[in-house]
Write a protein that holds these residues in place. Structure first.
Motif, short mmCIF file in Angstrom:
data_model
loop_
_atom_site.label_atom_id
_atom_site.label_comp_id
_atom_site.label_asym_id
_atom_site.label_seq_id
_atom_site.Cartn_x
_atom_site.Cartn_y
_atom_site.Cartn_z
N GLU A 49 0.71 -0.97 0.41
CA GLU A 49 0.26 -0.55 -0.27
C GLU A 49 0.76 1.23 -0.07
OE1 GLU A 49 -3.81 -0.13 2.28
OE2 GLU A 49 -2.17 -0.90 3.50
N VAL A 50 1.51 1.62 0.62
CA VAL A 50 2.59 2.46 1.00
C VAL A 50 3.43 2.94 -0.11
CG1 VAL A 50 4.54 3.47 1.78
CG2 VAL A 50 2.78 2.21 3.65
N MET A 51 4.03 1.48 -1.07
CA MET A 51 3.94 1.23 -1.95
C MET A 51 3.76 2.46 -3.14
SD MET A 51 6.61 -1.18 -4.44
CE MET A 51 7.02 -0.80 -6.21
N LEU A 52 1.92 1.60 -3.25
CA LEU A 52 1.67 2.36 -4.20
C LEU A 52 1.35 4.21 -4.55
CD1 LEU A 52 -1.20 -0.24 -4.89
CD2 LEU A 52 -0.38 0.85 -6.50
N MET A 53 1.09 4.18 -3.26
CA MET A 53 0.84 6.03 -2.83
C MET A 53 2.34 6.76 -2.67
SD MET A 53 -1.06 5.20 0.42
CE MET A 53 -2.93 4.52 0.60
N VAL A 54 3.38 6.07 -2.52
CA VAL A 54 4.61 6.66 -2.55
C VAL A 54 4.54 7.28 -3.97
CG1 VAL A 54 6.68 6.37 -2.21
CG2 VAL A 54 5.89 6.20 -0.62
N THR A 55 4.49 6.25 -4.51
CA THR A 55 5.40 5.85 -6.80
C THR A 55 3.76 6.78 -7.00
OG1 THR A 55 4.63 3.42 -6.76
CG2 THR A 55 6.21 4.29 -6.48
N ASN A 56 2.48 6.72 -6.49
CA ASN A 56 1.67 8.18 -7.12
C ASN A 56 2.11 9.25 -6.68
OD1 ASN A 56 -0.61 6.87 -8.59
ND2 ASN A 56 0.38 5.10 -7.25
N GLY A 57 2.83 9.70 -5.43
CA GLY A 57 3.40 11.40 -5.82
C GLY A 57 2.77 11.29 -4.21
N LYS A 58 2.56 10.63 -3.24
CA LYS A 58 1.66 10.94 -2.18
C LYS A 58 3.12 11.41 -1.00
CE LYS A 58 -2.60 10.11 -3.19
NZ LYS A 58 -3.54 10.90 -3.18
N ALA A 59 2.44 12.15 0.11
CA ALA A 59 3.43 12.52 0.67
C ALA A 59 3.88 12.29 1.93
CB ALA A 59 3.52 14.12 1.17
N ASN A 60 4.55 11.68 2.71
CA ASN A 60 4.45 10.81 4.06
C ASN A 60 3.32 11.14 4.47
OD1 ASN A 60 6.38 9.62 3.32
ND2 ASN A 60 7.93 10.84 4.49
N LYS A 61 2.73 13.01 4.95
CA LYS A 61 1.58 12.98 6.06
C LYS A 61 0.39 12.59 5.11
CE LYS A 61 4.08 16.75 8.37
NZ LYS A 61 3.41 18.69 8.33
N GLU A 62 0.64 12.65 3.88
CA GLU A 62 -1.20 12.16 2.74
C GLU A 62 -1.07 10.82 3.22
OE1 GLU A 62 -2.15 14.12 -0.46
OE2 GLU A 62 0.64 13.77 -0.71
N ILE A 63 0.14 10.06 3.15
CA ILE A 63 0.01 8.45 3.39
C ILE A 63 -0.88 8.21 5.00
CG2 ILE A 63 0.82 6.15 3.71
CD1 ILE A 63 3.10 7.78 1.31
N ALA A 64 -0.46 8.99 6.03
CA ALA A 64 -0.20 8.63 7.30
C ALA A 64 -1.21 8.83 7.32
CB ALA A 64 0.73 9.14 8.57
N THR A 65 -2.35 9.79 6.95
CA THR A 65 -3.08 10.08 7.43
C THR A 65 -4.59 9.05 6.62
OG1 THR A 65 -2.90 12.35 7.62
CG2 THR A 65 -5.53 12.21 6.38
N SER A 66 -4.38 8.95 5.56
CA SER A 66 -4.28 7.66 5.14
C SER A 66 -4.73 7.10 5.12
CB SER A 66 -4.22 7.81 2.95
OG SER A 66 -5.45 6.75 2.62
N LEU A 67 -4.40 6.34 6.06
CA LEU A 67 -3.99 4.84 6.83
C LEU A 67 -3.92 4.67 8.35
CD1 LEU A 67 -0.11 3.57 4.55
CD2 LEU A 67 -3.21 2.70 4.12
N GLY A 68 -4.17 6.09 8.75
CA GLY A 68 -4.23 5.89 10.65
C GLY A 68 -3.17 5.86 10.07
N VAL A 69 -2.46 6.19 10.39
CA VAL A 69 -0.71 5.81 11.36
C VAL A 69 0.00 7.14 11.24
CG1 VAL A 69 -0.85 3.53 10.59
CG2 VAL A 69 0.48 4.66 8.98
N SER A 70 1.24 6.91 11.72
CA SER A 70 1.88 7.91 12.19
C SER A 70 2.89 8.26 10.89
CB SER A 70 2.64 8.15 13.84
OG SER A 70 3.83 7.27 13.66
#
Length: 210
Positions: free
Chosen positions: A149-170
């Motif tokens: 999931e993280v790889m998909l988001m990272v490679t689609n240009g998502k920032a760490n904060k966006e990924i954290a919010t989307s996944l409900g993690v820090s």
């Protein structure tokens, strides 16, 4: 069975087969000849490298029918069509179906050899791409579902904060996942990771906002 790249000649004319065999061997290329499409099918096994030099008109299965057989069975070997003047429309059909070239009889020897060299280069490139994709698939299999999931988001240009919010993690948790993704995918940079994702046809499906 030799693993060297091979020119497979399929032609029902024995004199033509012998002539082509002599020409191809004269430049130190390996060649095997077959009198019919069926003889080729029975002898060839998928995975052998090289190219196919194929006559259009033959008794039994025609050159175009053999080309279609290879396509249906997902056998990706570059095809060069050899044709008489009256067969040019058929050769054009073969080109549209994926043949790399067609050569009219009587042909220029050097022109034919150049076409064979090109087909061999196409085959080598296809095999290199297939090998790279297989290696990427092996690396992807090492990832946990969350890392994927993280790889998909990272490679689609998502920032760490966006990924954290989307996944409900820090954000720190995301950073840890990213580091493991880079390690498991053996990627030295984000750009390389993105190239791997593109090669593997990975896409992120956006969740519609409420």
């Amino acid at each position: 069975m030799s693993s060297r790249p091979t020119v497979f000649v399929v032609d029902d004319d024995q004199a033509m087969r012998n002539s082509l065999k002599w020409l191809i061997e004269s430049v130190s290329m390996q060649v095997e000849t077959f009198e019919s499409a069926n003889a080729f099918i029975q002898s060839y096994y998928p995975g052998r490298s090289g190219c196919l030099l194929l006559d259009v008109r033959m008794p039994g299965m025609s050159g175009l029918e053999l080309q279609e057989y290879l396509k249906v069975n997902q056998i990706a070997i570059p095809v060069i069509i050899i044709t008489g003047h009256g067969d040019v429309p058929m050769a054009v059909r073969a080109m549209k179906a994926g043949a790399v070239d067609f050569i009219e009889k009587p042909f220029n020897d050097e022109l034919l050899l150049e076409s064979i060299r090109h087909a061999m280069a196409v085959d080598a490139k296809q095999r290199d791409t297939q090998s790279q994709r297989a290696e990427i698939a092996t690396r992807l299999a090492r990832l946990t579902p969350r890392e994927h999931e993280v790889m998909l988001m990272v490679t689609n240009g998502k920032a760490n904060k966006e990924i954290a919010t989307s996944l409900g993690v820090s954000s720190k948790t995301v950073e840890a996942h990213r580091a493991r993704v880079m390690e498991k995918m053996e990627a030295d940079s984000l750009a390389e990771l993105v190239r791997m994702a593109i090669s593997a046809n990975l896409t992120l499906v956006e969740t519609p906002e409420e």
